[in-house]
Scaffold this active site. Structure first.
Site, mmCIF file in Angstrom:
data_model
loop_
_atom_site.group_PDB
_atom_site.id
_atom_site.type_symbol
_atom_site.label_atom_id
_atom_site.label_comp_id
_atom_site.label_asym_id
_atom_site.label_seq_id
_atom_site.Cartn_x
_atom_site.Cartn_y
_atom_site.Cartn_z
ATOM 1 C CE LYS A 41 54.015 -34.666 -0.886
ATOM 2 N NZ LYS A 41 54.690 -35.477 0.114
ATOM 3 C CE1 TYR A 265 36.998 -50.395 -23.786
ATOM 4 C CE2 TYR A 265 37.105 -48.683 -22.092
ATOM 5 C CZ TYR A 265 37.309 -49.100 -23.399
ATOM 6 O OH TYR A 265 37.820 -48.230 -24.313
#
Ligand SMILES: *Cc1c(COP(=O)(O)O)cnc(C)c1O
Length: 370
Positions: A41, A265
């Site tokens: 998966k 940031y």
């Protein structure tokens, strides 16, 4: 451009080690060895669904499991004809039809999913392969372990469903506390017992994921569902597996910043001295800094300053070409700044390999098996 490099040699090593471990208990009463169901998966944990699956097939693995109908169909479209089990129940009629046409083994975990499948099977006259999912304490898919009468009733109402397997899923088989896993295992066995008493055949039994397989040899049953162990990125220790997948990129910029200069940031970091930095074109979009990719040596304490979260004492490190470097400031969506003070060897444009969490890496980034 970035590339996710996958070492075939290391992957082969992991596959062979898992195959060897799966033989540890010898054959069962019917002469069968423990089957390996390879869980592929999430784009095979980021390693590339098709190529990863094909590598496993080359090593003799012939049973696969996926989490979504899309993944199951993608495997079939790539010409893979091995057994494919869809671990999640499907309750949409058109999806069930498409999956049955593609010979996908379906999971039923409720009266509703069973009834819908029965309806399609009757209409289409296809003989489906079905695995029963038992919820032994995960609280997600499956018939509740303490209501086995629901299973009996449902199966009676759905005579066309032939049960090829029955399984459950552990919620913390990686945990130091083994009690819960043992409890889940016993709950599963209690359901098996009820089906046995009622002479209902349930096919192959499987419950272990990677960490259970590595830690509880007595819980192998007829098959084990292995995902992360192939990638060498298991939770709670790596048990001697090789980590698969490093991100190859190039150093985007190198420069020297003066003391007291902001990086990134939120103005969360100021240089404490003149600092030589390198900018790497990797960030959250590469799964970098999302969880556990980089190593944190100190707790990040989040202090609320007004509406802004300021991250203090951040000491995140990145492994580049096998060496550790400190990340300075916050990791961005696409960029990360690292401290290379004192290093004269690193150059702009130079190719570097980074330790990353492959499962989060953008599917557009090329996977290269070598
Ligand atoms: C993901 C998954 C697995 C494989 O888990 P790993 O810990 O990666 O081996 C097994 N079973 C189910 C139902 C899963 O969702």
């Amino acid at each position: 451009m970035k590339t996710l490099l996958i070492s075939k040699k290391d992957l082969s090593y992991n596959i062979e080690k898992i195959k060897q471990m799966a033989r540890r208990n010898g054959p069962d009463d019917n002469g069968n060895m423990v089957k390996i169901i390879a869980v592929v998966k999430g784009n095979a944990y980021g390693l590339g669904l098709i190529e990863f699956t094909q590598t496993l097939i080359q090593h003799g693995i012939d049973f696969f499991a996926v989490a979504s109908p899309e993944e199951a169909i993608e495997l079939r479209k790539a010409g893979i004809e091995k057994e494919i089990l869809l671990l999640s129940p499907v309750c949409i009629e058109t999806e069930i039809e498409m999956l049955l046409e593609n010979n996908i083994i379906l999971t039923i975990g409720s009266k509703e999913s069973a009834t819908m499948l029965e309806k399609v099977v009757e209409k289409k006259k296809i003989q489906p392969k079905v695995h029963l999912k038992i919820d032994t304490g995960f609280g997600r898919y499956g018939f509740l372990y303490n209501k086995p009468e629901e299973i009996l009733k449902t199966l009676k109402e759905c005579p066309h469903l032939e049960i090829h397997g029955m399984f459950s899923h552990f919620s913390e088989s990686f945990s130091k506390n083994k009690k819960w896993t043992e409890e889940q295992f016993n709950r599963f066995l209690s359901v098996v017992e009820v089906l046995k008493l009622n002479e209902i055949s349930y096919g192959m039994l499987h419950i272990s994921n990677s960490s259970a397989f590595l830690r509880y040899p007595t819980m192998d049953l007829n098959a084990v569902r292995i995902g992360s162990a192939f990638t060498g990125r298991t939770i709670g220790g790596n048990f001697g597996f090789k980590k698969i997948g490093t991100l190859k990129t190039n150093i985007a910029e190198i420069k020297i910043l003066p003391k007291g200069y902001n990086i990134g940031y939120g103005n969360t970091y100021q240089t404490k001295k003149e600092t030589k930095i390198a900018v790497l074109p990797i960030g959250h979009s590469d799964g970098f800094g999302i969880d556990g990719t980089e190593q944190k040596f100190k707790m990040i304490s989040k202090i609320k300053a007004g509406i802004k979260n300021v991250i203090k004492n951040q000491n995140t490190k990145v492994e580049m070409n096998g060496k550790m470097y400190s990340v300075l400031g916050q990791i961005g969506m696409y960029h990360t700044v690292i401290d290379i003070t004192g290093n004269e060897n690193l150059k702009v444009g130079q190719e570097v390999e980074l330790e990353v969490r492959t499962v989060y890496i953008d599917n557009r980034i090329k996977r290269q098996y070598q």
